[in-house]
Scaffold this motif. Structure first.
Motif, PDB file in Angstrom:
ATOM      1  N   GLU A  14     -46.659   4.745  85.505  1.00 30.13           N
ATOM      2  CA  GLU A  14     -45.748   3.704  86.244  1.00 30.13           C
ATOM      3  C   GLU A  14     -46.067   3.599  87.843  1.00 30.13           C
ATOM      4  OE1 GLU A  14     -41.727   4.166  85.644  1.00 30.13           O
ATOM      5  OE2 GLU A  14     -41.798   3.826  83.598  1.00 30.13           O
ATOM      6  N   ALA A  15     -46.689   4.697  88.111  1.00 35.98           N
ATOM      7  CA  ALA A  15     -47.008   4.489  89.508  1.00 35.98           C
ATOM      8  C   ALA A  15     -48.506   3.894  89.772  1.00 35.98           C
ATOM      9  CB  ALA A  15     -47.136   6.109  90.133  1.00 35.98           C
ATOM     10  N   ILE A  16     -49.408   4.312  88.884  1.00 35.84           N
ATOM     11  CA  ILE A  16     -50.760   3.983  89.070  1.00 35.84           C
ATOM     12  C   ILE A  16     -51.425   3.787  87.468  1.00 35.84           C
ATOM     13  CG2 ILE A  16     -53.225   3.992  89.926  1.00 35.84           C
ATOM     14  CD1 ILE A  16     -52.284   5.191  92.153  1.00 35.84           C
ATOM     15  N   ALA A  17     -51.563   2.786  86.936  1.00 37.14           N
ATOM     16  CA  ALA A  17     -52.083   2.934  85.442  1.00 37.14           C
ATOM     17  C   ALA A  17     -53.821   2.926  85.275  1.00 37.14           C
ATOM     18  CB  ALA A  17     -51.720   1.557  85.026  1.00 37.14           C
ATOM     19  N   VAL A  18     -54.329   2.273  86.490  1.00 38.15           N
ATOM     20  CA  VAL A  18     -55.854   2.283  86.401  1.00 38.15           C
ATOM     21  C   VAL A  18     -56.395   2.860  87.783  1.00 38.15           C
ATOM     22  CG1 VAL A  18     -57.916   1.118  85.757  1.00 38.15           C
ATOM     23  CG2 VAL A  18     -55.911   0.620  84.670  1.00 38.15           C
ATOM     24  N   TYR A  19     -56.912   3.737  87.759  1.00 36.62           N
ATOM     25  CA  TYR A  19     -57.889   4.249  88.942  1.00 36.62           C
ATOM     26  C   TYR A  19     -59.422   3.672  88.967  1.00 36.62           C
ATOM     27  CZ  TYR A  19     -54.217   7.892  89.918  1.00 36.62           C
ATOM     28  OH  TYR A  19     -53.044   8.266  90.132  1.00 36.62           O
ATOM     29  N   HIS A  20     -59.665   3.045  90.159  1.00 37.90           N
ATOM     30  CA  HIS A  20     -61.146   2.506  90.097  1.00 37.90           C
ATOM     31  C   HIS A  20     -61.740   3.073  91.193  1.00 37.90           C
ATOM     32  CE1 HIS A  20     -60.400  -1.115  87.553  1.00 37.90           C
ATOM     33  NE2 HIS A  20     -59.041  -0.917  88.063  1.00 37.90           N
ATOM     34  N   MET A  21     -62.788   3.888  91.102  1.00 37.71           N
ATOM     35  CA  MET A  21     -63.535   4.657  91.941  1.00 37.71           C
ATOM     36  C   MET A  21     -65.159   4.327  91.653  1.00 37.71           C
ATOM     37  SD  MET A  21     -61.430   8.248  91.474  1.00 37.71           S
ATOM     38  CE  MET A  21     -61.374   8.211  89.697  1.00 37.71           C
ATOM     39  N   GLN A  22     -65.898   5.106  92.421  1.00 35.78           N
ATOM     40  CA  GLN A  22     -67.462   5.075  92.180  1.00 35.78           C
ATOM     41  C   GLN A  22     -68.156   6.144  92.418  1.00 35.78           C
ATOM     42  OE1 GLN A  22     -65.645   3.448  95.127  1.00 35.78           O
ATOM     43  NE2 GLN A  22     -65.157   1.680  93.473  1.00 35.78           N
ATOM     44  N   VAL A  23     -69.199   6.155  91.491  1.00 39.09           N
ATOM     45  CA  VAL A  23     -70.022   7.501  91.601  1.00 39.09           C
ATOM     46  C   VAL A  23     -71.494   7.217  91.886  1.00 39.09           C
ATOM     47  CG1 VAL A  23     -71.015   9.487  89.639  1.00 39.09           C
ATOM     48  CG2 VAL A  23     -68.634   8.490  89.560  1.00 39.09           C
ATOM     49  N   GLU A  24     -71.938   8.351  92.599  1.00 37.98           N
ATOM     50  CA  GLU A  24     -73.373   7.941  93.263  1.00 37.98           C
ATOM     51  C   GLU A  24     -73.874   9.238  93.370  1.00 37.98           C
ATOM     52  OE1 GLU A  24     -72.251   5.810  96.609  1.00 37.98           O
ATOM     53  OE2 GLU A  24     -71.685   7.614  97.551  1.00 37.98           O
ATOM     54  N   THR A  25     -75.144   9.367  93.191  1.00 34.73           N
ATOM     55  CA  THR A  25     -76.026  10.564  93.744  1.00 34.73           C
ATOM     56  C   THR A  25     -76.379  10.523  94.900  1.00 34.73           C
ATOM     57  OG1 THR A  25     -78.152   9.975  92.827  1.00 34.73           O
ATOM     58  CG2 THR A  25     -76.329  11.099  91.191  1.00 34.73           C
ATOM     59  N   THR A  26     -76.638  11.542  95.775  1.00 37.99           N
ATOM     60  CA  THR A  26     -77.431  11.618  97.154  1.00 37.99           C
ATOM     61  C   THR A  26     -78.125  12.837  97.399  1.00 37.99           C
ATOM     62  OG1 THR A  26     -75.658  13.084  98.056  1.00 37.99           O
ATOM     63  CG2 THR A  26     -75.063  10.808  97.803  1.00 37.99           C
ATOM     64  N   ASP A  27     -79.002  12.914  98.341  1.00 36.79           N
ATOM     65  CA  ASP A  27     -79.703  13.953  98.424  1.00 36.79           C
ATOM     66  C   ASP A  27     -78.805  14.829  99.692  1.00 36.79           C
ATOM     67  OD1 ASP A  27     -79.852  12.744 101.271  1.00 36.79           O
ATOM     68  OD2 ASP A  27     -81.873  12.059 101.028  1.00 36.79           O
ATOM     69  N   LEU A  28     -79.298  16.080 100.027  1.00 34.14           N
ATOM     70  CA  LEU A  28     -78.747  16.988 100.972  1.00 34.14           C
ATOM     71  C   LEU A  28     -78.128  16.208 102.104  1.00 34.14           C
ATOM     72  CD1 LEU A  28     -80.268  20.207  99.855  1.00 34.14           C
ATOM     73  CD2 LEU A  28     -78.315  19.165  98.904  1.00 34.14           C
ATOM     74  N   SER A  29     -79.106  15.431 102.620  1.00 35.38           N
ATOM     75  CA  SER A  29     -78.712  14.862 103.864  1.00 35.38           C
ATOM     76  C   SER A  29     -77.564  13.751 103.737  1.00 35.38           C
ATOM     77  CB  SER A  29     -79.892  13.882 104.461  1.00 35.38           C
ATOM     78  OG  SER A  29     -80.288  12.688 103.614  1.00 35.38           O
ATOM     79  N   GLY A  30     -77.131  13.100 102.568  1.00 34.60           N
ATOM     80  CA  GLY A  30     -76.007  12.323 102.349  1.00 34.60           C
ATOM     81  C   GLY A  30     -76.731  10.978 102.038  1.00 34.60           C
ATOM     82  N   LYS A  31     -78.091  10.698 101.812  1.00 33.60           N
ATOM     83  CA  LYS A  31     -78.617   9.450 101.556  1.00 33.60           C
ATOM     84  C   LYS A  31     -78.268   9.269 100.272  1.00 33.60           C
ATOM     85  CE  LYS A  31     -82.812   6.983 101.753  1.00 33.60           C
ATOM     86  NZ  LYS A  31     -84.355   6.847 101.971  1.00 33.60           N
ATOM     87  N   ILE A  32     -77.781   7.763  99.765  1.00 35.34           N
ATOM     88  CA  ILE A  32     -77.544   7.475  98.468  1.00 35.34           C
ATOM     89  C   ILE A  32     -78.975   7.371  97.601  1.00 35.34           C
ATOM     90  CG2 ILE A  32     -76.627   5.844  97.114  1.00 35.34           C
ATOM     91  CD1 ILE A  32     -74.524   5.274  99.041  1.00 35.34           C
ATOM     92  N   VAL A  33     -79.082   8.176  96.668  1.00 42.33           N
ATOM     93  CA  VAL A  33     -80.256   7.970  95.851  1.00 42.33           C
ATOM     94  C   VAL A  33     -80.021   7.075  94.694  1.00 42.33           C
ATOM     95  CG1 VAL A  33     -81.843   9.465  94.623  1.00 42.33           C
ATOM     96  CG2 VAL A  33     -80.980  10.211  96.395  1.00 42.33           C
ATOM     97  N   GLU A  34     -78.855   7.088  93.955  1.00 38.19           N
ATOM     98  CA  GLU A  34     -78.544   6.199  92.891  1.00 38.19           C
ATOM     99  C   GLU A  34     -77.249   6.021  93.055  1.00 38.19           C
ATOM    100  OE1 GLU A  34     -80.519   8.126  88.651  1.00 38.19           O
ATOM    101  OE2 GLU A  34     -79.499   9.485  89.869  1.00 38.19           O
ATOM    102  N   GLY A  35     -76.926   4.809  92.486  1.00 37.12           N
ATOM    103  CA  GLY A  35     -75.654   4.089  92.512  1.00 37.12           C
ATOM    104  C   GLY A  35     -75.387   3.103  93.776  1.00 37.12           C
TER     105      GLY A  35
END
Length: 226
Positions: A158-179
């Protein structure tokens, strides 16, 4: 088991490993895809990632019920060895996930798994959005190395029925590699409130010889939160 998974890398199949995106299923030592608990999801979709030193690919599997056809090899499912010029290779697979509300401890609990077929050991998974790094923070987390998604506490539909999030992969510096790729987590209704009848006891009458299916009495119950 649901079906047999036979992975053929044309090089002896040494050290073949399988990952399954759904926590209710696994591939055992003899190659059988088996459920590890009672499966209640309708039309469950999962991904099987097979890999060895010589071959690496994925299969999307949709579970409708007991299979009615012969066991299939993973090579047949994936179409390995066939010429598929229009096939698009997806390296980051994020299945929809679901969580029953009002679960009890212990937490955290695994709810699913994200799979990347082209992820070097130096890269990590990252989960963002409401429920992860935005309010309500910390409801969900992801294992940075394995891609396993976990819920940290009991949820209220009743509080939240669906959560919308995102997944990505990054290198160790934080740069997005996938997603990023969308991750949708649905909260399944678990109404544990018993119906309340305001009056009683109740008495009804039915005449002898009444036809089958005739309505002669009706009850109305109130369910809190329903």
């Amino acid at each position: 088991y649901l079906f047999l998974v036979h992975f053929d890398d044309c090089a002896g199949n040494e050290n073949v490993k399988f990952d399954v995106s759904h926590p209710d299923f696994t591939v055992d030592e003899d190659g059988s895809l088996v459920p590890v608990r009672d499966v209640t999801d309708i039309e469950t979709v999962l991904f099987i990632h097979g890999r060895s030193a010589h071959s690496d690919d994925m299969a999307e599997v949709k579970i409708f019920g007991a299979p009615k056809r012969r066991p299939q090899t993973l090579k047949e499912i994936l179409g390995l060895g066939q010429s598929l010029p229009n096939r698009m290779k997806r390296s980051l697979l994020v299945p929809d996930m679901s969580v029953p509300e009002n679960q009890r401890a212990p937490f955290p609990r695994p709810i699913g798994k994200v799979i990347s077929s082209e992820m070097p050991e130096t890269n990590i998974f990252r989960l963002t959005g409401k429920g992860a790094d935005l309010d309500p923070k910390g409801v969900f987390s992801i294992n940075r190395k394995t891609g396993e998604v976990l819920v940290s506490r009991a949820l209220d539909r009743e509080a939240i029925a669906v959560y919308h999030m995102q997944v990505e992969t990054t290198d160790l510096s934080g740069k997005i590699v996938e997603g990023p790729v969308a991750l949708v987590v649905s909260v399944i209704d678990q109404n544990d409130n018993r119906p309340i009848f305001k009056e009683g006891p109740y008495f009804g009458q039915v005449y002898e010889g009444s036809p089958t299916g005739m309505r002669f009495f009706a009850l109305e119950g109130l369910v809190a939160g329903g």
